[in-house]
Design an enzyme around this catalytic site. Sequence first.
Site, PDB file in Angstrom:
ATOM      1  CB  CYS A  94      -0.889   0.030   1.230  1.00 42.46           C
ATOM      2  SG  CYS A  94      -1.793  -1.483   1.477  1.00 42.46           S
ATOM      3  CB  SER A  95       3.880   2.149   1.916  1.00 45.72           C
ATOM      4  OG  SER A  95       3.224   1.906   3.147  1.00 45.72           O
TER       5      SER A  95
END
Lengths: 201, 188
Positions: A94-95
Amino acid sequence: MKNHLSRFSGAIGLVILILVWTGSAFALSDAYKNNIYSPGLLKPVDSVLKVKVGGPAPDFTLPAVNGKRVSLSQFRGKKNVVLSFVPAAWTPVCSDQWPGYNMIQDIFDDHDAVLLGITVDNIPTLYSWTNQMGQLWFPVLSDFWPHGKVARTYGILRSDGVAERALFVIDKKGIIRYIDVHNINQRPPLEALVDELDKLR
Amino acid sequence: MKKIVILSIVSVLLALWTGTLAAAPPKVGGPLSDITLSAPKDSGDKDYLGWGWGNSFKIPEIKAPYVLIEIFSMYCPYCQGEAPNVNKLYAKIQANPKLKDKIRLIGIGVGNTAFEVNTFRTRYKIPFPLFPDADYVIHKQVGEVRTPYFIGVKINADGTTRILYSQLGVLGDVDQFLTQFTSLTDLK
């Protein structure tokens, strides 16, 4: 004896799977330093879709990190919309994903599309996390309370309460044109999304 | 018998595991891993690298005594922020007659598809060749370093390599970096 052996080799296998996984390479940017929590290898998909391509996208209103409230319906008749659900702040894949989208506002603009980033985290967490990504051009929305209500409506709330890694492309009429409930452990390749945006032209 | 069976299982599993382990991060003084890159399509890139190979090539085949490799990702915010600075470094090298034909700059986009690498290149108008490493094969070879990571390599006449520079993080002032890097070479 057979039981012992199979249990033993099963345990070794599990250890190896974990060791291999911890070598996996997402959120490598030095921007995050050691602040990324690795949840390990997860079940690729853990929910059942409640919407379909060709059907209407359920409307929602959610608070954004910038303090505003954003509704899907506000774009009806004006913009195509890409919903990017990601499972959780401060986790590996996600990052990476949104900083990639942050770089290509021109591609979204060229396709007359807006991007809405959504997770089930609360606003303070999203604020701290997205600050590490630089200045994001798109709104980041919190589906925290009632917990994961929008994700549940779309059928992408996993059994542990986080959202799937999912992309929805919604046209100006509010019709879903593309759904990718991606393997949660992997980042969707950019070209797949751009191909779908091309089809809206 | 039981011991032999268990030992065999452990050996096989251990072998499988070590096969997937990443190499150590690039160590100054040591050789560069045996990295294979796909041939660039762009004729300017081919000229820049001294093209004379087939569909793929290895770093020592680049026609220059020094190669500076940036390990980056399109998805890495620091790499995005650093892109203009690395372009500036390229321009400084190209503008210096002593360095122009001696140092080649390439980028390897770890976990990036060819499309993603090209998107990064277009967005930041990157003048030097970038290569995709979609399956993290090269990333494993360089010890799964974080990004951006810079590796400076000397290519010896016999085709062997020696790492001169190996550093995580942004370059900082490019003039200072170039002075530092050239001090490690015979281009001073």
